[in-house]
Structure formats: C-alpha cells, structure tokens
Design a protein around this motif. Structure first.
Motif, PDB file in Angstrom:
ATOM      1  N   ILE A 128       0.873  -1.173   0.026  1.00  0.00           N
ATOM      2  CA  ILE A 128      -0.135  -0.052   0.169  1.00  0.00           C
ATOM      3  C   ILE A 128       1.015   1.501   0.032  1.00  0.00           C
ATOM      4  O   ILE A 128       0.640   2.225  -0.725  1.00  0.00           O
ATOM      5  N   GLY A 129       2.041   1.234   0.827  1.00  0.00           N
ATOM      6  CA  GLY A 129       2.501   2.341   0.834  1.00  0.00           C
ATOM      7  C   GLY A 129       3.576   2.749  -0.543  1.00  0.00           C
ATOM      8  O   GLY A 129       3.853   3.694  -0.926  1.00  0.00           O
ATOM      9  N   ARG A 130       3.807   1.671  -1.185  1.00  0.00           N
ATOM     10  CA  ARG A 130       4.488   1.972  -2.360  1.00  0.00           C
ATOM     11  C   ARG A 130       3.445   2.420  -3.426  1.00  0.00           C
ATOM     12  O   ARG A 130       3.666   3.129  -4.408  1.00  0.00           O
ATOM     13  N   ARG A 189      10.089   0.373   9.452  1.00  0.00           N
ATOM     14  CA  ARG A 189      10.538  -0.623   8.468  1.00  0.00           C
ATOM     15  C   ARG A 189       9.368  -0.501   6.981  1.00  0.00           C
ATOM     16  O   ARG A 189       9.789  -0.371   6.217  1.00  0.00           O
ATOM     17  N   VAL A 190       8.220  -0.257   7.388  1.00  0.00           N
ATOM     18  CA  VAL A 190       7.244  -0.107   6.435  1.00  0.00           C
ATOM     19  C   VAL A 190       7.492   1.190   5.700  1.00  0.00           C
ATOM     20  O   VAL A 190       7.573   1.251   4.463  1.00  0.00           O
ATOM     21  N   ALA A 191       7.684   2.229   6.518  1.00  0.00           N
ATOM     22  CA  ALA A 191       8.133   3.522   5.892  1.00  0.00           C
ATOM     23  C   ALA A 191       9.313   3.567   4.896  1.00  0.00           C
ATOM     24  O   ALA A 191       9.325   3.910   3.873  1.00  0.00           O
ATOM     25  N   LYS A 192      10.380   2.976   5.454  1.00  0.00           N
ATOM     26  CA  LYS A 192      11.582   2.799   4.798  1.00  0.00           C
ATOM     27  C   LYS A 192      11.464   1.886   3.449  1.00  0.00           C
ATOM     28  O   LYS A 192      11.927   2.257   2.367  1.00  0.00           O
ATOM     29  N   CYS A 245       7.351   5.797   1.264  1.00  0.00           N
ATOM     30  CA  CYS A 245       6.310   6.815   1.462  1.00  0.00           C
ATOM     31  C   CYS A 245       6.470   7.425   3.040  1.00  0.00           C
ATOM     32  O   CYS A 245       7.032   6.600   3.750  1.00  0.00           O
ATOM     33  N   GLU A 246       5.812   8.806   3.142  1.00  0.00           N
ATOM     34  CA  GLU A 246       5.759   9.038   4.602  1.00  0.00           C
ATOM     35  C   GLU A 246       4.810   8.464   5.374  1.00  0.00           C
ATOM     36  O   GLU A 246       3.719   8.200   4.995  1.00  0.00           O
ATOM     37  N   LEU A 247       5.165   7.907   6.560  1.00  0.00           N
ATOM     38  CA  LEU A 247       4.417   7.271   7.677  1.00  0.00           C
ATOM     39  C   LEU A 247       3.932   8.074   8.871  1.00  0.00           C
ATOM     40  O   LEU A 247       5.128   8.561   9.510  1.00  0.00           O
ATOM     41  N   GLN A 248       2.874   8.509   8.963  1.00  0.00           N
ATOM     42  CA  GLN A 248       2.637   9.305  10.184  1.00  0.00           C
ATOM     43  C   GLN A 248       1.984   8.402  11.190  1.00  0.00           C
ATOM     44  O   GLN A 248       1.066   7.463  10.903  1.00  0.00           O
ATOM     45  N   ARG A 267      10.798   8.817   6.285  1.00  0.00           N
ATOM     46  CA  ARG A 267      10.049   9.621   6.477  1.00  0.00           C
ATOM     47  C   ARG A 267       8.875   9.185   7.526  1.00  0.00           C
ATOM     48  O   ARG A 267       7.940   8.574   7.287  1.00  0.00           O
ATOM     49  N   LEU A 268       9.245   9.278   9.013  1.00  0.00           N
ATOM     50  CA  LEU A 268       8.428   8.845   9.989  1.00  0.00           C
ATOM     51  C   LEU A 268       8.005  10.064  10.828  1.00  0.00           C
ATOM     52  O   LEU A 268       8.989  10.702  11.343  1.00  0.00           O
ATOM     53  N   THR A 269       6.989  10.292  10.933  1.00  0.00           N
ATOM     54  CA  THR A 269       6.434  11.729  11.598  1.00  0.00           C
ATOM     55  C   THR A 269       5.418  11.194  12.731  1.00  0.00           C
ATOM     56  O   THR A 269       4.350  10.612  12.606  1.00  0.00           O
ATOM     57  N   PRO A 270       5.616  11.720  14.103  1.00  0.00           N
ATOM     58  CA  PRO A 270       4.790  11.498  15.131  1.00  0.00           C
ATOM     59  C   PRO A 270       3.689  12.897  15.285  1.00  0.00           C
ATOM     60  O   PRO A 270       3.959  13.950  14.822  1.00  0.00           O
ATOM     61  N   LEU A 271       2.556  12.370  15.319  1.00  0.00           N
ATOM     62  CA  LEU A 271       1.198  13.032  15.519  1.00  0.00           C
ATOM     63  C   LEU A 271       1.025  13.292  16.730  1.00  0.00           C
ATOM     64  O   LEU A 271       0.672  12.327  17.667  1.00  0.00           O
ATOM     65  N   ILE A 272       0.687  14.546  17.484  1.00  0.00           N
ATOM     66  CA  ILE A 272       0.791  14.799  18.835  1.00  0.00           C
ATOM     67  C   ILE A 272      -0.415  15.438  19.119  1.00  0.00           C
ATOM     68  O   ILE A 272      -1.205  16.438  18.512  1.00  0.00           O
ATOM     69  N   PHE A 273      -1.295  14.985  20.200  1.00  0.00           N
ATOM     70  CA  PHE A 273      -2.526  15.663  20.467  1.00  0.00           C
ATOM     71  C   PHE A 273      -2.493  17.181  21.214  1.00  0.00           C
ATOM     72  O   PHE A 273      -1.172  17.273  21.627  1.00  0.00           O
TER      73      PHE A 273
END
Length: 580
Positions: free
Chosen positions: A222-224, A258-261, A265-268, A297-303
């Motif tokens: 899916i990421g690809r 690993r999925v992102a790498k 694609c960017e994974l949030q 691209r590994l991005t943390p989403l913060i409340f």
C-alpha cells in the motif's frame, strides 16, 4: 477593486515570524496583497485590535458521515477551522458495496462512537468506489473545506470480504488489488491512507478493524502505491496508542519504521504519553530522529492536550452501565434529573456496580484519582490535588459519592474530566515537549467522533487560549508558533500548500479574533444529529469573523449562511509547492 479589504489587524501570518500590523486584500477567493494596502474594496473590515490568522487546518477528524449531511461540520466550524481531513484511524465509508453499508456503519459506531442511528438516517449513499464518494462530497455545498484519506477497514473488506475481519494475511492477489484501489483513490484526490492497529478499535460486534493485523508485506504494498502516485501519506494508529498496554510499543514503532523505509512513503503515527511508562515517548522520538537521519519519513502526530473523556449525567459517566442507572435512561429528561437527585435513587446507584468486566471497567469502578472538575473555566490542566479522589479524602467521604454529587451540579449538566493518556504526571509538560519536537505535527482532535465522551474538536481554540495566554502550571508557547503549528504546519503535513499562510497567492482562509476575550464555552450535550441522536459540542467566543476563500462564514459568533467551502482533492503538484 478588491473583493475584501481587512484593515489594521495584528497579523499572525502562519509562518512563525513575528506578528505585525497591516492590511489584507482579497480578490477571487485569494489573498492578493498583505501589508500597507491602498485601494477600494467592495467590503472593508476594520480589524483594529484583532488578530488576523490563517484559518485552522485540522488533519484528524471523523466527519466521514457527517460531511454528507452537515454543511457546517460543527464544532470545528465554531472554532476557527476552515479545512478538515477525515478518513483517519482506518475507518470510513468507501469503497462500499451496497451489502456492506450497514457493516461499515457498525464499524464506525464501534470504533468512533458515532450513533448508528444518525449515520443510518443521515447518510445518503450515492457511491460504491472511493472516487464516487469524493464526487458525492464534491456535489454538496459546505461552509469549510474537506479532504479525505482512504481507510484500511473499508478497503480490506471490499477486497477480501469476510476474510478481512480475521487475522488471515492478505494474499499476493489481495495486496495487488488493494494497491490498485489505493492508486485509483489517490488519482481521484485522496490525501493518503489510514490504518488502525490498536486492539481498542473494534466494531459493535467486537471484531477488530480490518487491517489491525496486516503484515509488513501488505502495508509496504500500500505504501508503494502511495509513493508511486507522487503524493499522499500513510497514517497509522499504532498498537498501544489507544488503551492497549504500551508493552511492545517500541517494536511496533520499529515495524512502522520498516514499512516507511521499504515503501518509500511518509508514515505518520499517533504518539501519546502512557501512565504505565511515562517516559516511553522520549524513546519513540529518538527512533523518529534515527529514522529521519537515514532518510525515512516517520512523523509523530501529537494531541494538543491530554486525550480523555468527559463525564456527565447528560452523556457517558462512571455510573452509566450500572443497572439502577440504566433503568433511568428511558425517562424524559426532566424526570430523569429529578430521579438522580432523589436520595433513595442516589443511594441505590452508589451501592450498585458495573456488571460488565472489560478493559474499560476502570471508567466505572475507580476513575476518581484521575478525574477532575472541568468547571466553568474549562480547566484542562488540573493538579492531582484537585482530583475527585483527593477532594473525597479531604472531606472524609468516598470518591464515588463525591463524584456523583459533583455530577449533580448545574442541574445535572456539570462535566468531569478524565484524562486517559498524556497526563501521567498530572500536567501537560509531556504534551508541550512533544509538540515542540521539530519533527512532530499537531493532530488527534477526533472532531466528529466519540459523540458521548469526547469534545476535542475545540482544541484549536484551546491551543490559543491555554497554551499562549492562560497557562499557569508551566511554560507557555509563543502565539506565532502556535498559530503556525495549526495552520501552515498542518497544511503542509497533508501537502496542502495553498493554505495556512496570510500571504499573497494563498487561499483567503482567515480568522479575525478578539484575542483578549477569546474563550471556550462550557461543553454542551445537544440532540441535533439525524434521528435525534445526541452529541457533545463546544463552541467559542471571540471569533469576530471566520473567512473561507474570501467569504465570511462566521460573523460575531454566528454563521452567515455562506457556503464557500468545497471538497479538496490532493494532486501530485502540491508536493512541489509544499517544498518551498
């Protein structure tokens, strides 16, 4: 002649740079000049004494059903939001075969606690595929812009049917079919893909969201597809983030890395502080930094604040599942309130208990050490000394008894706050530090969801009032920084480079705010959903005007009836724009 000229406001432009006094000229729905502007306009607004900010961009909502019937999308509409993103947490309503519509509603009701009655009565199904869903959204007039992610639950169910609800891995053919639909959705304008991996997200019948146990091969495929489309992100709710044990959570983050790498694609992913392991988030941010260093691209989403629930006798509360309390639920409202105040009824409820033994039993049996009076000032950062349990100890009474009596206040309309995550130390310092991390993005309002327990669609206002002006229990955050965090930063996180800045060439999405008098109203429980279903909402005072694409949708706190909003479709070209 300009369409609109805003004169003399204190402009906080979304860039993070220092505020300045100036004018904003608008023509054709876009900003054409900023600074000292001369010239005539069809309408001029005197903004002297007001903040002028970009409209807020909320990238984590669950308006997937509501967007098909509600042109306003409250409470976001009443809190300065001009763009929302939905389709988060792996749940949504497309693609959807006709015989799976009820199942998708049950999934959404179970995961996001949106009344099924409202969804059944409100949604007018006019689609099967995801592009058809976007077309249906595009056809409806609306006050704010909406964008959508393709969700894993409906996608997997569409491809794998009943097999999607099991732990059975997707076959190579399944993966190829899912990747093809993801590509189709992105070409039609989806902003990416979302998946849920938490064991807390379940349908009404208890089954987990399809995709919860998706293996690396499935997510990489899916990421690809996202990478190959030229735009879009993969959003994940990790195992451990929503009520699961944090044990093994680092393994989960490394899995997502690993999925992102491998996908490119960017994974949030959503990141919170756990009470059981209050410093784990620091290790996770270190993992993010290591990933960024290698180009992943590994991005943390913060409340924006502690994620939790509101207790009240109007909606959900620790006594809700007690048999004695349940017997009152069908009474008319006035009669039910009288019964709750009756000493004999009170005594029976306090002597009762929750008959259901599940992971949320602490909501009914002993939430009191972490439950606080919200109060008319909306105190979202109380000290542990202010908990219901602490009050009870000082009074020499049981916490259950004190909690019940507090809920009786204001004619049974009082609210108690129960932070679930990101409040392990009894303050918001962990939230502040996570928000300030250079790689983090603001997210997690859940606007439109958890209708009887959560009311965080008003977080955009909270960010301004609490974090920049009112906080007393720790350092505040800069006004310019907070505005950037929920305008330009959130827009670019979704590759929407045309908004989030008060600069020439950008969309004229603007808020005119009486900053000194900006305040959150006390939450309300209203029955305004289709079929008479109820929900919590929270409005705000101090928004003198909200302007969407150059047209005022809110003036002096009231809607104007204008519908300048639209469906926003993502395009690969926005990637180049976002790199500015």
């Amino acid at each position: 002649m300009f369409d609109l000229l805003i004169k003399g406001g204190r402009i906080v432009d979304g860039s993070g740079e220092a505020a300045f006094t100036g004018d904003v000229a608008v023509t054709g729905g876009k900003i054409v000049e900023v600074g000292k502007v001369s010239g005539a306009a069809r309408r001029t607004i005197d903004a002297d004494g007001l903040l002028v900010t970009p409209g807020f961009v909320d990238i984590h909502t669950h308006y997937d059903g509501q967007a098909t019937w509600d042109p306003l999308l409250s409470p976001s509409f009443h809190n300065g939001v001009t763009t929302v993103m939905m389709g988060n947490c792996g749940v949504g309503f497309a693609p959807a075969r006709p015989d799976r519509r009820r199942w998708l509603i049950d999934l959404m009701e179970g995961v996001e606690e949106i009344p099924g009655t409202a969804l059944h009565d409100g949604i007018r199904w006019a689609w099967e595929s995801f592009p058809e869903y976007l077309d249906a959204l595009d056809a409806m007039p609306r006050a704010i812009d909406v964008g959508a992610l393709l969700a894993h639950g409906p996608l997997r169910a569409y491809v794998m049917d009943k097999r999607a609800e099991t732990e059975e891995p997707a076959t190579a053919d399944d993966r190829a079919a899912m990747a093809g639909i993801v590509g189709e959705a992105l070409r039609a304008g989806a902003f990416g893909f979302s998946t849920s991996r938490t064991l807390y997200h379940r349908a009404l019948d208890g089954t987990l969201v399809p995709g919860t146990f998706a293996d690396e091969a499935e997510l990489v495929a899916i990421g690809r597809a996202i990478r190959d489309s030229g735009h879009g992100i993969l959003e994940a709710v990790p195992l451990g983030v929503a009520g699961d044990s944090p044990d093994g959570h680092m393994d989960e983050i490394r899995f997502l890395r690993r999925v992102a790498k491998k996908s490119g694609c960017e994974l949030q992913f959503l990141l919170v502080q756990y009470e059981e392991r209050p410093d784990l988030w620091r290790d996770i941010l270190a993992e993010v930094e290591a990933a960024k260093a290698e180009g992943t691209r590994l991005t943390p989403l913060i409340f924006g604040r502690a994620a939790g629930v509101l207790f009240s006798f109007q909606s959900n509360n620790p006594f809700s599942r007690y048999p004695t309390y349940q017997a009152l639920s069908k009474l008319p409202e006035d009669e039910r309130r009288r019964a709750l105040r009756d000493p004999a009824v009170r005594a029976r409820i306090l002597a009762d208990h929750d008959p259901i033994d599940d992971e949320w039993k602490r909501l009914s049996e002993n939430p009191w050490p972490r439950t606080f009076v919200l109060g008319p000032d909306n105190n979202y950062e109380p000290s542990l000394a202010e908990s219901v349990a602490a009050i009870a100890e000082r009074q020499g009474r049981s916490a259950k008894e004190v909690g019940y009596d507090l809920l009786l206040e204001n004619d049974c309309q009082a609210f108690l706050l129960f932070p679930l995550v990101s409040y392990a130390n009894g303050d918001l310092e962990a939230v502040r530090t996570m928000l300030e991390h250079p790689h983090s993005v603001l997210s997690g309002s859940d606007a439109g969801a958890h209708c009887n327990t959560v009311c965080d669609g008003a977080v955009p206002t909270f960010l301004l009032t609490h974090w920049t002006r009112d906080r007393t229990r720790g350092p505040r955050l800069g006004l310019e920084w907070v505005v950037k965090k929920q305008t330009r930063d959130t827009a670019l996180a979704m590759n929407m480079a045309d908004r989030g800045l008060v600069r020439a060439g950008h969309l004229a999405d603007l808020n005119l705010i009486d900053y000194d008098n900006l305040r959150l109203a006390v939450p309300q429980y209203v029955r305004d959903l289709p079929g008479g279903s109820g929900r919590l909402i929270q409005r705000a005072e101090g928004y003198v005007a909200t302007i969407k694409a150059g047209t005022a949708t809110v003036e002096n706190g009231e809607e104007t009836g204008a519908r300048p909003g639209r469906l926003v479709r993502s395009r690969p070209a926005t990637m180049a724009m976002a790199a500015e």
